[in-house]
Design an enzyme around this catalytic site. Structure first.
Site, PDB file in Angstrom:
ATOM      1  N   LYS A  22       0.851  -1.202   0.000  1.00 40.06           N
ATOM      2  CA  LYS A  22       0.000   0.000   0.000  1.00 40.06           C
ATOM      3  C   LYS A  22       0.881   1.244   0.000  1.00 40.06           C
ATOM      4  CE  LYS A  22      -1.712   1.573   4.053  1.00 40.06           C
ATOM      5  NZ  LYS A  22      -1.367   2.938   4.420  1.00 40.06           N
ATOM      6  N   ARG A  93      -4.346  10.915   4.329  1.00 38.77           N
ATOM      7  CA  ARG A  93      -3.274  11.901   4.438  1.00 38.77           C
ATOM      8  C   ARG A  93      -2.255  11.781   3.309  1.00 38.77           C
ATOM      9  NH1 ARG A  93       0.008  11.877   7.064  1.00 38.77           N
ATOM     10  NH2 ARG A  93       0.276  14.059   7.591  1.00 38.77           N
ATOM     11  N   CYS A 117      -4.536  12.742  12.411  1.00 40.68           N
ATOM     12  CA  CYS A 117      -5.343  11.530  12.350  1.00 40.68           C
ATOM     13  C   CYS A 117      -5.271  10.902  13.737  1.00 40.68           C
ATOM     14  CB  CYS A 117      -4.831  10.570  11.278  1.00 40.68           C
ATOM     15  SG  CYS A 117      -3.314   9.768  11.742  1.00 40.68           S
ATOM     16  N   ASP A 306       4.801   0.741  11.976  1.00 46.89           N
ATOM     17  CA  ASP A 306       3.563   0.117  11.467  1.00 46.89           C
ATOM     18  C   ASP A 306       3.424  -1.325  11.918  1.00 46.89           C
ATOM     19  OD1 ASP A 306       3.506   1.823   8.231  1.00 46.89           O
ATOM     20  OD2 ASP A 306       3.109   2.485  10.275  1.00 46.89           O
ATOM     21  N   ILE A 328       8.031   7.194  16.892  1.00 49.66           N
ATOM     22  CA  ILE A 328       7.685   7.912  15.653  1.00 49.66           C
ATOM     23  C   ILE A 328       6.428   8.749  15.812  1.00 49.66           C
ATOM     24  CG2 ILE A 328       7.205   7.652  13.189  1.00 49.66           C
ATOM     25  CD1 ILE A 328       9.969   6.589  13.840  1.00 49.66           C
ATOM     26  N   ARG A 398      -8.651  -0.412   4.686  1.00 46.80           N
ATOM     27  CA  ARG A 398      -7.785   0.601   4.053  1.00 46.80           C
ATOM     28  C   ARG A 398      -6.439  -0.017   3.682  1.00 46.80           C
ATOM     29  NH1 ARG A 398      -7.337   6.268   6.947  1.00 46.80           N
ATOM     30  NH2 ARG A 398      -5.913   6.355   5.206  1.00 46.80           N
TER      31      ARG A 398
HETATM   32  C1  EPZ Z   1       4.378   7.004   6.234  1.00 45.49           C
HETATM   33  O1  EPZ Z   1       3.652   8.075   6.806  1.00 45.49           O
HETATM   34  C2  EPZ Z   1       3.429   5.819   6.178  1.00 45.49           C
HETATM   35  N1  EPZ Z   1       2.291   6.141   5.320  1.00 45.49           N
HETATM   36  C3  EPZ Z   1       2.942   5.472   7.584  1.00 45.49           C
HETATM   37  O2  EPZ Z   1       2.134   4.308   7.488  1.00 45.49           O
HETATM   38  C4  EPZ Z   1       4.160   5.140   8.444  1.00 45.49           C
HETATM   39  O3  EPZ Z   1       3.732   4.889   9.772  1.00 45.49           O
HETATM   40  C5  EPZ Z   1       5.141   6.329   8.426  1.00 45.49           C
HETATM   41  O4  EPZ Z   1       5.502   6.639   7.069  1.00 45.49           O
HETATM   42  C6  EPZ Z   1       6.426   6.014   9.189  1.00 45.49           C
HETATM   43  O5  EPZ Z   1       7.031   4.879   8.644  1.00 45.49           O
HETATM   44  C7  EPZ Z   1       2.436   6.035   3.973  1.00 45.49           C
HETATM   45  O6  EPZ Z   1       3.509   5.690   3.479  1.00 45.49           O
HETATM   46  C8  EPZ Z   1       1.237   6.349   3.146  1.00 45.49           C
HETATM   47  P1  EPZ Z   1       6.651  10.298   8.224  1.00 45.49           P
HETATM   48  P2  EPZ Z   1       4.291   9.566   6.787  1.00 45.49           P
HETATM   49  O7  EPZ Z   1       6.614  11.542   7.414  1.00 45.49           O
HETATM   50  O8  EPZ Z   1       5.048   9.766   5.546  1.00 45.49           O
HETATM   51  C9  EPZ Z   1       6.846  13.642  11.595  1.00 45.49           C
HETATM   52  C10 EPZ Z   1       0.239   2.988   7.809  1.00 45.49           C
HETATM   53  O9  EPZ Z   1      -0.200   2.455   8.837  1.00 45.49           O
HETATM   54  N2  EPZ Z   1       6.778  14.606  10.480  1.00 45.49           N
HETATM   55  O10 EPZ Z   1       7.791   9.343   8.057  1.00 45.49           O
HETATM   56  O11 EPZ Z   1       3.217  10.516   7.130  1.00 45.49           O
HETATM   57  C11 EPZ Z   1       5.569  12.840  11.764  1.00 45.49           C
HETATM   58  O12 EPZ Z   1       4.633  13.552  12.561  1.00 45.49           O
HETATM   59  C12 EPZ Z   1       0.745   4.414   7.840  1.00 45.49           C
HETATM   60  O13 EPZ Z   1       0.342   2.409   6.685  1.00 45.49           O
HETATM   61  C13 EPZ Z   1       6.903  15.968  10.753  1.00 45.49           C
HETATM   62  O14 EPZ Z   1       7.075  16.369  11.908  1.00 45.49           O
HETATM   63  O15 EPZ Z   1       5.304   9.476   8.025  1.00 45.49           O
HETATM   64  C14 EPZ Z   1       6.057  11.600  12.437  1.00 45.49           C
HETATM   65  O16 EPZ Z   1       6.186  11.846  13.816  1.00 45.49           O
HETATM   66  C15 EPZ Z   1       0.519   5.061   9.201  1.00 45.49           C
HETATM   67  N3  EPZ Z   1       6.834  16.851   9.731  1.00 45.49           N
HETATM   68  C16 EPZ Z   1       7.441  11.374  11.834  1.00 45.49           C
HETATM   69  O17 EPZ Z   1       7.828  12.641  11.292  1.00 45.49           O
HETATM   70  C17 EPZ Z   1       6.661  16.444   8.429  1.00 45.49           C
HETATM   71  O18 EPZ Z   1       6.623  17.311   7.530  1.00 45.49           O
HETATM   72  C18 EPZ Z   1       7.486  10.359  10.709  1.00 45.49           C
HETATM   73  O19 EPZ Z   1       6.499  10.709   9.766  1.00 45.49           O
HETATM   74  C19 EPZ Z   1       6.535  15.063   8.172  1.00 45.49           C
HETATM   75  C20 EPZ Z   1       6.609  14.158   9.204  1.00 45.49           C
END
Ligand code: EPZ
Length: 419
Positions: A22, A93, A117, A306, A328, A398
């Protein structure tokens, strides 16, 4: 709302086919905005989130064809509408991944801020700062991101303050059409990023450092058509590995790759689970007792966030205790109260949870709150004595394709109850 009923206590035996990832498919679909295509994605999973991304791209003006028999997605055409509306973005998102491609290709985009979320506030500041470094003007207006780069994006040296999967993906896609060289330093190294980079290269992009935390992109004038096979879903594979482990069974995960499980494979082995590559597949077996093992979630190749909820369900029936620390996201323990209703003994202290193993869980009606929490309740139900009813399984749909069919095929007593 659909519910799923499980009667636990059966060791799983047999083969589970692992679908395309996904979290690879979503950015790959957004990459279609970078060229007029066609972009053909093979091994595409049939999931609610994929349909949502398809609807989003169609309202941008792309043609999106999902052949569920051939398991392929074909995306073609160009964006004529540069706005991603709130009612679609708030549903998923990952919609924010259209931002980089739209600005890079069309010089402008208006994308709803995704908002938070269940698992956290989920800001996108790193995405926006990176685009500003590439010359985009970013303003926020009425809950929307207004991004403009009328003279196109320029390559830049971008150092990520923290590892971000989505920001790495957004900026990697934008950099492919920016003028000059872009360096992405402290980039995320998840296998889904490597998969995206390989697809972009097939479309004509020039990217060095694939698979490392330093990506160097030389912008090109345009990208073209490509056909790309989507990488298998490592989180689905890890989830079913936990299903085999929690029921004391032996399951062959078709298409799963040990190297994509990262620290999850090592941690399962430490807990007493056999993880063994068999050709192109992975065999997961648990015959003896389960040992409590501490985990801390980290970016790849660390223990995947995840997989945290699924592993916690497994530790709930292990011998001894396990400390589970979530680094995370700020609110990713919503499965804990539901697991405790099934007889687990889990105490949360800030970012850590202490899990004290119990001999047996008891089936109960439970509530799904987010994608991975809901599947951890399914895992607990597979091991519990008696009947478990998981409510609000739309969260599950999802990210998991035909979850009850895949589990029933290896012996689980599981069925979907229509609303
Ligand atoms: C991706 O989300 C995945 N989603 C998430 O999977 C996964 O948990 C996450 O990466 C971490 O591996 C998809 O790939 C669609 P991040 P993403 O940017 O990209 C902070 C699932 O269950 N952050 O790596 O949103 C953020 O708040 C989903 O399949 C900022 O502060 O994750 C988090 O604490 C859930 N500012 C950390 O970084 C930003 O601009 C990691 O987020 C971006 C992120």
């Amino acid at each position: 709302m659909d519910r799923i009923r499980i009667r636990g206590g059966r060791p799983l035996e047999g083969t589970i086919p692992i679908s395309g990832a996904k979290n690879a498919t979503l950015p790959l679909m957004a990459a279609a905005l970078l060229s007029d295509g066609p972009l053909v994605l093979r091994n595409a999973p049939d999931l609610a989130d994929i349909a949502t991304m398809g609807s989003l791209l169609e309202q941008h003006g792309l043609a999106v064809e999902h052949d569920r028999v051939a398991r392929s997605l074909t995306l073609s055409g160009n964006a004529t509408n540069l706005e991603a509306p709130y009612d679609l973005v708030r549903k998923m998102r990952a919609s924010v991944l259209v931002l980089g491609p739209l600005v890079a290709r069309h010089g402008r985009a208006r994308v709803s801020l995704p908002g938070g979320c269940a698992i956290g506030t989920r800001p996108v500041d790193i995405h926006l700062k990176g685009l500003e470094q590439m010359g985009a003007e970013i303003t926020l207006d009425a809950g929307y991101i207004e991004a403009a780069a009328p003279r196109g994006l320029k390559g830049a040296r971008i150092l990520f303050p923290q590892v971000s999967v989505g920001a790495t993906e957004n900026l990697l896609m934008a950099a492919c059409l920016a003028e000059g060289e872009t360096q992405l330093i402290n980039a995320a190294r998840e296998p889904e990023i490597e998969d995206l980079a390989r697809c972009l290269i097939a479309m004509g992009a020039q990217i060095e450092g694939v698979g490392t935390d330093r990506l160097v992109v030389e912008g090109v004038g345009s990208l073209g058509a490509a056909t790309h096979g989507i990488v298998p879903d490592r989180i689905e594979a890890g989830t079913y590995a936990c299903a085999a482990a929690i029921t004391g069974g032996s399951v062959l995960l078709q298409g799963a790759r040990a190297e994509h499980l990262g620290a999850v494979a090592r941690t399962l082995r430490e807990a007493g689970v056999e993880v063994e590559a068999v050709g192109e597949d992975l065999r997961i077996t648990r015959r003896d007792g389960l040992q409590g093992v501490d985990v801390m979630t980290e970016p790849f190749p660390g223990f995947a966030t995840d997989m945290q909820a699924q592993f916690m369900a497994l530790m709930a029936v292990a011998e001894g205790a396990a400390m589970v620390t979530e680094t995370i996201f700020e609110n990713r323990f919503m499965h804990v109260p539901e697991l405790n209703r099934m007889g687990a003994r889990i105490n949360v202290h800030g970012a850590s949870a202490i899990v004290r193993g119990v001999p047996r869980l008891s089936g109960a009606p439970v509530m799904a709150t987010d994608l991975r929490a809901s599947v951890s309740l399914i895992l607990a139900g597979l091991a519990a004595e008696g009947e478990t009813i998981v409510n609000r399984v739309y969260h599950l749909d999802r990210g998991y394709e035909r979850v009850e069919a895949k589990l029933a095929a290896v012996g689980a007593d599981i069925e979907r109850l229509p609303a």
